[in-house]
Design a protein around this motif. Structure first.
Motif, PDB file in Angstrom:
ATOM      1  N   THR A  66       0.838  -1.209   0.000  1.00 33.42           N
ATOM      2  CA  THR A  66       0.000   0.000   0.000  1.00 33.42           C
ATOM      3  C   THR A  66       0.874   1.261   0.000  1.00 33.42           C
ATOM      4  OG1 THR A  66      -1.692  -1.170   1.265  1.00 33.42           O
ATOM      5  CG2 THR A  66      -1.805   1.242   1.295  1.00 33.42           C
ATOM      6  N   ILE A  67       1.922   1.238   0.822  1.00 33.30           N
ATOM      7  CA  ILE A  67       2.824   2.399   0.903  1.00 33.30           C
ATOM      8  C   ILE A  67       3.564   2.589  -0.424  1.00 33.30           C
ATOM      9  CG2 ILE A  67       4.883   3.330   2.057  1.00 33.30           C
ATOM     10  CD1 ILE A  67       3.931   1.735   4.598  1.00 33.30           C
ATOM     11  N   VAL A  68       4.083   1.494  -0.990  1.00 28.05           N
ATOM     12  CA  VAL A  68       4.819   1.577  -2.258  1.00 28.05           C
ATOM     13  C   VAL A  68       3.901   2.111  -3.359  1.00 28.05           C
ATOM     14  CG1 VAL A  68       5.952   0.212  -4.066  1.00 28.05           C
ATOM     15  CG2 VAL A  68       6.521  -0.189  -1.657  1.00 28.05           C
ATOM     16  N   ALA A  69       2.661   1.574  -3.413  1.00 29.48           N
ATOM     17  CA  ALA A  69       1.723   2.001  -4.464  1.00 29.48           C
ATOM     18  C   ALA A  69       1.428   3.494  -4.354  1.00 29.48           C
ATOM     19  CB  ALA A  69       0.430   1.191  -4.366  1.00 29.48           C
ATOM     20  N   SER A  70       1.253   3.972  -3.140  1.00 27.76           N
ATOM     21  CA  SER A  70       0.965   5.396  -2.950  1.00 27.76           C
ATOM     22  C   SER A  70       2.149   6.258  -3.392  1.00 27.76           C
ATOM     23  CB  SER A  70       0.616   5.660  -1.484  1.00 27.76           C
ATOM     24  OG  SER A  70       0.457   7.032  -1.254  1.00 27.76           O
ATOM     25  N   CYS A  71       3.354   5.815  -3.082  1.00 30.44           N
ATOM     26  CA  CYS A  71       4.549   6.568  -3.497  1.00 30.44           C
ATOM     27  C   CYS A  71       4.651   6.609  -5.027  1.00 30.44           C
ATOM     28  CB  CYS A  71       5.813   5.944  -2.894  1.00 30.44           C
ATOM     29  SG  CYS A  71       5.968   6.237  -1.129  1.00 30.44           S
ATOM     30  N   ILE A  72       4.417   5.474  -5.665  1.00 34.31           N
ATOM     31  CA  ILE A  72       4.496   5.429  -7.133  1.00 34.31           C
ATOM     32  C   ILE A  72       3.440   6.362  -7.739  1.00 34.31           C
ATOM     33  CG2 ILE A  72       4.153   3.949  -9.176  1.00 34.31           C
ATOM     34  CD1 ILE A  72       5.460   1.656  -7.531  1.00 34.31           C
ATOM     35  N   GLU A  73       2.202   6.253  -7.237  1.00 40.01           N
ATOM     36  CA  GLU A  73       1.112   7.105  -7.746  1.00 40.01           C
ATOM     37  C   GLU A  73       1.428   8.589  -7.614  1.00 40.01           C
ATOM     38  OE1 GLU A  73      -2.671   6.350  -5.765  1.00 40.01           O
ATOM     39  OE2 GLU A  73      -2.531   4.293  -6.556  1.00 40.01           O
ATOM     40  N   GLN A  74       2.070   8.939  -6.499  1.00 40.22           N
ATOM     41  CA  GLN A  74       2.342  10.351  -6.236  1.00 40.22           C
ATOM     42  C   GLN A  74       3.701  10.819  -6.782  1.00 40.22           C
ATOM     43  OE1 GLN A  74       0.666  12.017  -2.457  1.00 40.22           O
ATOM     44  NE2 GLN A  74       0.630   9.900  -1.766  1.00 40.22           N
TER      45      GLN A  74
END
Ligand code: THG
Length: 244
Positions: free
Chosen positions: A142-150
């Motif tokens: 979840t943390i990795v996905a949010s970083c990639i998205e942002q």
């Protein structure tokens, strides 16, 4: 391994008192002692007793910056305290930390981008500390996905499995070690891994032995960074030897 010195933390009596009395000399000596013994960066935590952490963290950052330009890890669960510290940091900052909760990620990832800071992501959410490996990995993803998205660079993300005291969570230690390795395969490029080492030995009799054995094991699982007491020479020797 990237070493973040843990000793500037209001949880320690001498530091808590120095923050209260605005005694710069104690803080500056603590900063220099940790750098002399091998810290690459310093954790900065006002501690649970601070009544005005938003201003205390600025005083701490400014006080430490008078004697060193090592990176500082702003350690608070409150985003407004972290932002306050970021406003006065001159050199590289490390945000310690975000959780996997969207309300934290949506504030702290943009702040990390804005200040070109590294970011520590704890595999924890408002649902509590995960109880097994899959839950830890899910929160990490979840943390990795949010970083990639942002658009935050994953090389600057450090995932923290949350080390628990061995005397209360012995059954989880193997999972904690194994996820350190598995964090690496979540994405390409890989996020890095970090632990708050001294958590592991809280409540044990021979803390320094417990710390250095756990660190040695974590290094074998690919640990990239640790928040620890660099003035513990046996611990630093163990870290260097394990990496070798
Ligand atoms: N992950 C991340 N950040 C963290 C932690 C983590 N920051 C805080 C903490 N955990 C790491 N730092 C410490 C600092 C001190 C101690 C443990 C972890 C410690 N202190 C003594 C104690 O509680 O027994 C205090 C002794 C005294 O009062 O003198 O153990 O996991 N990202």
């Amino acid at each position: 391994m990237f070493i973040i010195g843990e000793l500037i933390n209001g949880m320690y009596k001498n530091i808590g008192q120095a923050i209260k009395e605005k005694d710069k000399a104690i803080i500056q000596k603590c900063a220099l002692d940790q750098i002399k013994t091998g810290a690459d960066a310093l954790d900065v935590n006002c501690g649970p007793a601070s009544r005005q952490p938003v201003s205390d963290i600025q005083w701490l950052v400014q006080t430490i910056q008078e004697v060193t330009d090592k990176p500082l890890a702003l350690d608070s669960s409150k985003p407004q305290v972290i932002e306050s510290g970021l406003q006065v940091i001159k050199n590289k900052a490390i945000i310690n930390s975000t959780t996997a909760d969207p309300e934290k990620l949506d504030v702290l990832v943009p702040l990390a981008k804005k200040y070109n800071a590294k970011l520590i992501g704890l595999t924890i959410s408002t649902k509590g500390i995960p109880q097994n490996k899959d839950q830890r990995l899910e929160l990490a993803a979840t943390i990795v996905a949010s970083c990639i998205e942002q658009g935050f660079p994953i090389e600057d993300l450090y995932l923290d499995p949350i080390v628990l005291p061995v005397n209360v969570a012995q059954s989880q230690m193997k999972d904690i070690l194994e996820v350190i390795h598995e964090f690496k395969i979540i994405s390409e490029p890989s996020p890095k891994s970090i632990v708050g080492l001294s958590n592991v030995s809280q409540g044990t009799c021979v803390r320094s032995l417990v710390n250095r054995i756990f660190l040695t094991m974590a290094v074998a699982f690919g640990l990239d960074a640790a928040i620890l007491d660099p003035t513990d020479k046996d611990l630093m020797d163990a870290a260097i030897t394990a990496e070798l």
